[in-house]
Each structure stands twice: as structure tokens, then as C-alpha cells.
Design a protein around this motif. Structure first.
Motif, PDB file in Angstrom:
ATOM      1  N   SER A  58      43.947  52.855  32.955  1.00 12.29           N
ATOM      2  CA  SER A  58      45.158  53.504  32.435  1.00 12.29           C
ATOM      3  C   SER A  58      44.767  54.886  31.926  1.00 12.29           C
ATOM      4  CB  SER A  58      45.802  52.682  31.323  1.00 12.29           C
ATOM      5  OG  SER A  58      44.919  52.520  30.233  1.00 12.29           O
ATOM      6  N   ILE A  59      45.567  55.897  32.272  1.00 14.84           N
ATOM      7  CA  ILE A  59      45.298  57.255  31.821  1.00 14.84           C
ATOM      8  C   ILE A  59      46.609  57.928  31.415  1.00 14.84           C
ATOM      9  CG2 ILE A  59      43.269  57.523  33.311  1.00 14.84           C
ATOM     10  CD1 ILE A  59      45.012  59.440  35.024  1.00 14.84           C
ATOM     11  N   ILE A  60      46.499  58.928  30.562  1.00 12.40           N
ATOM     12  CA  ILE A  60      47.610  59.813  30.226  1.00 12.40           C
ATOM     13  C   ILE A  60      47.119  61.235  30.437  1.00 12.40           C
ATOM     14  CG2 ILE A  60      49.201  60.608  28.444  1.00 12.40           C
ATOM     15  CD1 ILE A  60      48.846  57.931  27.032  1.00 12.40           C
ATOM     16  N   GLY A  61      47.880  62.028  31.185  1.00 15.69           N
ATOM     17  CA  GLY A  61      47.450  63.388  31.433  1.00 15.69           C
ATOM     18  C   GLY A  61      48.584  64.257  31.933  1.00 15.69           C
ATOM     19  N   GLU A  62      48.252  65.495  32.253  1.00 17.32           N
ATOM     20  CA  GLU A  62      49.233  66.471  32.700  1.00 17.32           C
ATOM     21  C   GLU A  62      49.125  66.657  34.210  1.00 17.32           C
ATOM     22  OE1 GLU A  62      49.913  71.276  32.364  1.00 17.32           O
ATOM     23  OE2 GLU A  62      49.215  70.211  30.587  1.00 17.32           O
ATOM     24  N   LYS A  66      53.731  65.539  31.313  1.00 15.30           N
ATOM     25  CA  LYS A  66      52.768  64.508  30.924  1.00 15.30           C
ATOM     26  C   LYS A  66      53.176  63.175  31.541  1.00 15.30           C
ATOM     27  CE  LYS A  66      49.817  66.697  28.265  1.00 15.30           C
ATOM     28  NZ  LYS A  66      50.200  67.114  26.934  1.00 15.30           N
ATOM     29  N   ILE A  67      52.185  62.464  32.089  1.00 14.24           N
ATOM     30  CA  ILE A  67      52.464  61.207  32.765  1.00 14.24           C
ATOM     31  C   ILE A  67      51.476  60.142  32.295  1.00 14.24           C
ATOM     32  CG2 ILE A  67      50.986  61.742  34.756  1.00 14.24           C
ATOM     33  CD1 ILE A  67      53.047  60.378  36.551  1.00 14.24           C
ATOM     34  N   ARG A 108      50.078  51.602  39.930  1.00 17.70           N
ATOM     35  CA  ARG A 108      51.004  50.467  39.992  1.00 17.70           C
ATOM     36  C   ARG A 108      52.243  50.716  39.130  1.00 17.70           C
ATOM     37  NH1 ARG A 108      49.464  46.036  42.474  1.00 17.70           N
ATOM     38  NH2 ARG A 108      47.294  45.792  43.126  1.00 17.70           N
ATOM     39  N   GLU A 109      52.052  51.363  37.990  1.00 17.81           N
ATOM     40  CA  GLU A 109      53.163  51.661  37.092  1.00 17.81           C
ATOM     41  C   GLU A 109      52.984  53.069  36.541  1.00 17.81           C
ATOM     42  OE1 GLU A 109      53.603  48.774  34.002  1.00 17.81           O
ATOM     43  OE2 GLU A 109      53.490  47.060  35.364  1.00 17.81           O
ATOM     44  N   LEU A 110      54.102  53.759  36.289  1.00 19.69           N
ATOM     45  CA  LEU A 110      54.022  55.099  35.715  1.00 19.69           C
ATOM     46  C   LEU A 110      55.253  55.385  34.868  1.00 19.69           C
ATOM     47  CD1 LEU A 110      56.034  57.352  37.279  1.00 19.69           C
ATOM     48  CD2 LEU A 110      54.450  56.892  39.134  1.00 19.69           C
ATOM     49  N   GLN A 111      55.083  56.301  33.935  1.00 17.94           N
ATOM     50  CA  GLN A 111      56.205  56.807  33.155  1.00 17.94           C
ATOM     51  C   GLN A 111      55.829  58.187  32.620  1.00 17.94           C
ATOM     52  OE1 GLN A 111      57.054  54.475  29.672  1.00 17.94           O
ATOM     53  NE2 GLN A 111      54.972  54.494  28.923  1.00 17.94           N
ATOM     54  N   PHE A 112      56.846  59.028  32.451  1.00 19.50           N
ATOM     55  CA  PHE A 112      56.615  60.331  31.853  1.00 19.50           C
ATOM     56  C   PHE A 112      56.706  60.194  30.339  1.00 19.50           C
ATOM     57  CE2 PHE A 112      57.830  61.410  36.173  1.00 19.50           C
ATOM     58  CZ  PHE A 112      56.870  62.365  36.488  1.00 19.50           C
ATOM     59  N   VAL A 113      55.856  60.946  29.626  1.00 15.22           N
ATOM     60  CA  VAL A 113      55.790  60.826  28.173  1.00 15.22           C
ATOM     61  C   VAL A 113      55.882  62.214  27.544  1.00 15.22           C
ATOM     62  CG1 VAL A 113      54.452  58.690  28.179  1.00 15.22           C
ATOM     63  CG2 VAL A 113      53.248  60.865  28.212  1.00 15.22           C
ATOM     64  N   GLU A 114      56.326  62.242  26.300  1.00 10.91           N
ATOM     65  CA  GLU A 114      56.353  63.474  25.514  1.00 10.91           C
ATOM     66  C   GLU A 114      55.081  63.544  24.676  1.00 10.91           C
ATOM     67  OE1 GLU A 114      58.703  65.687  25.858  1.00 10.91           O
ATOM     68  OE2 GLU A 114      59.943  64.440  27.202  1.00 10.91           O
ATOM     69  N   ASP A 115      54.744  64.755  24.213  1.00 12.02           N
ATOM     70  CA  ASP A 115      53.541  64.911  23.388  1.00 12.02           C
ATOM     71  C   ASP A 115      53.595  64.035  22.149  1.00 12.02           C
ATOM     72  OD1 ASP A 115      52.123  66.667  24.971  1.00 12.02           O
ATOM     73  OD2 ASP A 115      53.146  68.429  24.183  1.00 12.02           O
ATOM     74  N   SER A 118      43.592  57.565  26.033  1.00 12.99           N
ATOM     75  CA  SER A 118      44.306  58.166  27.158  1.00 12.99           C
ATOM     76  C   SER A 118      43.528  58.061  28.457  1.00 12.99           C
ATOM     77  CB  SER A 118      44.620  59.632  26.856  1.00 12.99           C
ATOM     78  OG  SER A 118      43.434  60.387  26.780  1.00 12.99           O
ATOM     79  N   ASN A 119      42.358  57.432  28.433  1.00 12.36           N
ATOM     80  CA  ASN A 119      41.549  57.275  29.648  1.00 12.36           C
ATOM     81  C   ASN A 119      40.665  56.049  29.466  1.00 12.36           C
ATOM     82  OD1 ASN A 119      39.781  57.465  31.813  1.00 12.36           O
ATOM     83  ND2 ASN A 119      39.489  59.673  31.628  1.00 12.36           N
ATOM     84  N   GLN A 120      41.116  54.914  29.999  1.00  9.49           N
ATOM     85  CA  GLN A 120      40.381  53.663  29.832  1.00  9.49           C
ATOM     86  C   GLN A 120      40.279  52.923  31.160  1.00  9.49           C
ATOM     87  OE1 GLN A 120      41.474  51.519  25.877  1.00  9.49           O
ATOM     88  NE2 GLN A 120      43.356  52.515  26.529  1.00  9.49           N
ATOM     89  N   ILE A 121      39.106  52.338  31.408  1.00 12.97           N
ATOM     90  CA  ILE A 121      38.930  51.554  32.631  1.00 12.97           C
ATOM     91  C   ILE A 121      38.070  50.327  32.334  1.00 12.97           C
ATOM     92  CG2 ILE A 121      36.912  52.918  33.393  1.00 12.97           C
ATOM     93  CD1 ILE A 121      37.950  52.439  36.306  1.00 12.97           C
TER      94      ILE A 121
END
Length: 214
Positions: free
Chosen positions: A12-16, A68-69, A95-102, A112-115
Motif C-alpha cells: 500500500s502506498i500514498i503518493g502524488e 494524491k492517490i 487492486r483498490e485506489l482512492q484519491f486523498v487530500e493532504d 505511506s509506503n508499506q509492503i
């Protein structure tokens, strides 16, 4: 059984979003596209990580750069034929995604970056020390996928984890946790020519050896 196989490769990651969509391939009429995401590290550096996304999950005709996604999925590999050689191509299969605010971003950037990978060592680990004495081990882990397929994921371990990894034989069963990272390197093409390339790998923060039952 299928759920168990999917659970052995979770990321799972969160980034621009920093690129437009680029067509990759089609399977049974479903198109898959690549897009790059910039993910912050705890330092000032960033990792540029490619995502593989189905056209059924998102409108691939739109430009999402600067947004940001948050995505979850699997870190996957495939061999691309280049002349007489095979090149290992890695991306996060979404597999899944969503846009996020800061405001929705986690306080700890490590979240924000885990495996997590559960797989098997498929080449002898390469252990070495940097000129400054830092211990490093390169490990290639095969992670099973449904229908008899496998993903081959390069991992890099440091310090005590590197020393421990160097003792694991081919076929050893490992569970690792860490983050996905990108790394630039220079590839020597011939005596006069070099080329800058980007490698993708898992930077390991935790590694466990699993004793399989006979």
C-alpha cells in the motif's frame, strides 16, 4: 487457497501522480495502463514508483498529475524480451485506489509506503560492505501467484538483517516487511557508452525465516 496466495504479497502506498497514463497491455479485452507516483521518504528524497492500473478502475483518458492517490495491491514482475536478453519489469498491480487530500495523509510517512512479502529465496543472496563499512545484502525472492505463476522481487537488506539474509540458502522461506523504493544507476552499454536506468526493489526493515513443516 486463493485468498492465502493473495495475502503473501501486499503493498500500500500514498503518493502524488506525476505522469499521464501509458498503455501497457490488454487481457481478455481489459486494458492495463502504467502511471508513475512520487512517494515521499522520511528523508527529503522521493521514490518514483510505477503503478499498473486497469481501465476499469479509473478513467485513463484523464490527467491526474498533481493529485494524491492511495492504492493497495501487489508488487509484481514480468520478463520483457529485449533482443537476446530478458529484463525484469516491476510495478505495483493496483487492486483498490482512492484519491486523498493532504489532510487525510498519515502523520507518519512510513505508513505511506508499506509492503509485506512471503516467498522463497531463488538465488544465493549477495552480501557486501560499502567503503564506509555498511553491510548490505541483495536477495531475490520468488512470491507465488495464483495459477502457478510467481513474481520475482529484488530485496535489499541492511546491517544485521543483511548478515542474517546472507546465511539463508536457496529455497529458504522468508517473510519480509519494508517499503518499495526506486534507485538510479548507470548501466555500461559498451566501452564508450553508458545509460542511466532506474531499478525498483524492496528496502527491508524486518525479515523472518519460516521453518516449513515436512
Amino acid at each position: 487457497m486463493l485468498d492465502k496466495v493473495i495475502e503473501n504479497n501486499r503493498v500500500s502506498i500514498i503518493g502524488e501522480v506525476v505522469s499521464e497514463f501509458q498503455f501497457s497491455h490488454e487481457v481478455f479485452g481489459e486494458g492495463f495502463y502504467l502511471v508513475n507516483v512520487s512517494v515521499d521518504r522520511l528523508s527529503d528524497m522521493v521514490d518514483i514508483i510505477p503503478l499498473m492500473i486497469s481501465e476499469r478502475l479509473i478513467d485513463v483518458t484523464k490527467d491526474y498529475r498533481g493529485m494524491k492517490i492511495e492504492v493497495s495491491g501487489q508488487f509484481r514482475s514480468y520478463n520483457r524480451h529485449e533482443g537476446l536478453k530478458n529484463k525484469l519489469i516491476l510495478s505495483i498491480f493496483v487492486r483498490e485506489l482512492q484519491f486523498v487530500e493532504d489532510d487525510d495523509m498519515p502523520q507518519e510517512q512510513s505508513k505511506s509506503n508499506q509492503i509485506y512479502l512471503d516467498g522463497y529465496v531463488c538465488k544465493p543472496p549477495i552480501y557486501r560492505k560499502t567503503p564506509l563499512g555498511r553491510e548490505i545484502a541483495d536477495i531475490l525472492i520468488a512470491v507465488n501467484r495464483p495459477y502457478g505463476k510467481s513474481d520475482y522481487i529484488p530485496c535489499i537488506a541492511w546491517g544485521r538483517n543483511a548478515r542474517f539474509a546472507s546465511t539463508i540458502e536457496v529455497g529458504g522461506h522468508l517473510q519480509v516487511q519494508g517499503r518499495v523504493q526506486s534507485r538510479e544507476y548507470t548501466k555500461k552499454i559498451n566501452e564508450e557508452e553508458t545509460e542511466k536506468r532506474v531499478a525498483y526493489e524492496v528496502s527491508v526493515s524486518k525479515i523472518d525465516f519460516v521453518e516449513d513443516e515436512e
